[in-house]
Design a protein around this motif. Structure first.
Motif, short mmCIF file in Angstrom:
data_model
loop_
_atom_site.label_atom_id
_atom_site.label_comp_id
_atom_site.label_asym_id
_atom_site.label_seq_id
_atom_site.Cartn_x
_atom_site.Cartn_y
_atom_site.Cartn_z
N LEU A 42 0.84 -1.20 0.00
CA LEU A 42 0.00 0.00 0.00
C LEU A 42 0.87 1.25 0.00
CD1 LEU A 42 -2.81 1.37 0.28
CD2 LEU A 42 -2.47 1.23 2.76
N TRP A 43 1.90 1.26 0.83
CA TRP A 43 2.82 2.40 0.90
C TRP A 43 3.51 2.61 -0.46
CZ3 TRP A 43 8.30 2.38 0.78
CH2 TRP A 43 8.89 3.61 1.06
N VAL A 44 3.99 1.52 -1.05
CA VAL A 44 4.66 1.64 -2.36
C VAL A 44 3.67 2.14 -3.40
CG1 VAL A 44 5.74 0.32 -4.24
CG2 VAL A 44 6.43 -0.09 -1.88
N GLY A 45 2.45 1.63 -3.40
CA GLY A 45 1.45 2.08 -4.37
C GLY A 45 1.10 3.54 -4.22
N VAL A 46 0.98 4.01 -2.98
CA VAL A 46 0.67 5.42 -2.74
C VAL A 46 1.84 6.30 -3.19
CG1 VAL A 46 0.28 7.14 -0.92
CG2 VAL A 46 -1.02 5.00 -0.93
N ILE A 47 3.05 5.89 -2.88
CA ILE A 47 4.22 6.66 -3.32
C ILE A 47 4.28 6.72 -4.84
CG2 ILE A 47 6.76 6.59 -3.46
CD1 ILE A 47 5.76 7.73 -0.85
N LEU A 48 4.03 5.60 -5.51
CA LEU A 48 4.07 5.59 -6.97
C LEU A 48 2.91 6.39 -7.57
CD1 LEU A 48 5.12 1.89 -7.62
CD2 LEU A 48 6.52 3.96 -7.91
N SER A 49 1.79 6.48 -6.88
CA SER A 49 0.65 7.24 -7.39
C SER A 49 0.84 8.74 -7.23
CB SER A 49 -0.63 6.85 -6.64
OG SER A 49 -0.94 5.51 -6.86
N THR A 50 1.42 9.14 -6.11
CA THR A 50 1.49 10.57 -5.83
C THR A 50 2.82 11.19 -6.17
OG1 THR A 50 2.12 10.11 -3.54
CG2 THR A 50 -0.23 10.39 -4.00
N GLN A 51 3.93 10.50 -5.91
CA GLN A 51 5.25 11.09 -6.09
C GLN A 51 6.21 10.09 -6.74
OE1 GLN A 51 6.27 12.13 -2.09
NE2 GLN A 51 4.93 13.91 -2.05
N SER A 52 5.85 9.59 -7.90
CA SER A 52 6.67 8.58 -8.56
C SER A 52 8.04 9.11 -8.99
CB SER A 52 5.94 8.01 -9.77
OG SER A 52 5.69 9.03 -10.71
N PHE A 53 8.19 10.43 -9.05
CA PHE A 53 9.48 11.00 -9.44
C PHE A 53 10.54 10.78 -8.37
CE2 PHE A 53 6.62 14.22 -7.81
CZ PHE A 53 7.34 14.79 -6.77
N PHE A 54 10.13 10.45 -7.12
CA PHE A 54 11.11 10.15 -6.06
C PHE A 54 11.69 8.75 -6.18
CE2 PHE A 54 9.03 13.57 -3.45
CZ PHE A 54 10.16 14.38 -3.42
N ASN B 49 0.38 -0.22 -10.83
CA ASN B 49 -0.55 -1.33 -11.00
C ASN B 49 0.03 -2.63 -10.42
OD1 ASN B 49 -2.42 0.32 -12.22
ND2 ASN B 49 -1.73 -0.16 -14.30
N SER B 50 1.33 -2.83 -10.59
CA SER B 50 1.96 -4.02 -10.02
C SER B 50 1.94 -4.00 -8.50
CB SER B 50 3.41 -4.14 -10.51
OG SER B 50 3.46 -4.37 -11.88
N ALA B 51 2.17 -2.83 -7.91
CA ALA B 51 2.15 -2.72 -6.44
C ALA B 51 0.76 -3.00 -5.90
CB ALA B 51 2.62 -1.33 -6.01
N PHE B 52 -0.27 -2.43 -6.53
CA PHE B 52 -1.63 -2.67 -6.05
C PHE B 52 -2.08 -4.10 -6.36
CE2 PHE B 52 -2.13 2.08 -6.12
CZ PHE B 52 -2.20 2.19 -4.75
N GLY B 53 -1.58 -4.70 -7.43
CA GLY B 53 -1.87 -6.11 -7.71
C GLY B 53 -1.27 -7.02 -6.66
N ALA B 54 -0.03 -6.71 -6.25
CA ALA B 54 0.60 -7.49 -5.18
C ALA B 54 -0.15 -7.31 -3.87
CB ALA B 54 2.06 -7.07 -5.02
N MET B 55 -0.64 -6.09 -3.63
CA MET B 55 -1.42 -5.85 -2.42
C MET B 55 -2.70 -6.69 -2.43
SD MET B 55 -2.84 -2.32 -0.75
CE MET B 55 -4.26 -2.16 -1.78
#
Length: 126
Positions: free
Chosen positions: A49-61, A73-79
């Motif tokens: 969930l944390w990885v998915g939120v980071i990739l959704s909001t601030q993927s440039f980090f 999509n892969s992070a939320f699929g794994a979740m």
């Protein structure tokens, strides 16, 4: 030649027997394995969930991403898979607790649970 094993061999055989019995006891029932799996799955849910939120909001980090949308999509699929595993573990815990309750009820009268409220005798009561 002496047919009996030496004391060293006998002690070694007894020690290995006890160790193998201990290994069989660890995580040997469905409830214990399900509790471990539920803890692991819950941790996985939080992390993905944390990885998915980071990739959704601030993927440039996150460096080295060619396609942030596919990574999200892969992070939320794994979740989702962790959620399925978590609920399967909860079902395993529930199923095992029901089996253990049945085994307690099947014991002969007077044996089984000794600390049942209201089952204490009235020794010394007048």
């Amino acid at each position: 030649a002496d047919a009996r094993p030496s004391a060293y061999r006998r002690a070694r055989r007894e020690r290995s027997c006890c160790q193998s019995e201990r290994r069989r006891e660890m995580c040997s029932d469905l409830g214990q394995g399900s509790r471990i799996c539920a803890f692991y799955s819950f941790t996985g849910i939080l992390f993905t969930l944390w990885v998915g939120v980071i990739l959704s909001t601030q993927s440039f980090f996150v460096g080295g991403l060619d396609d942030p949308e596919a990574a999200k999509n892969s992070a939320f699929g794994a979740m989702g898979m962790f959620i399925v595993t978590f609920f399967a573990s909860i079902f395993g815990i529930y199923y095992d607790s029901g089996r253990k309750a049945e085994s307690i009820e099947d014991t002969p009268e007077g044996y089984g649970q000794l600390n049942v409220p209201g089952s204490a005798t009235d020794y010394g009561a007048m």
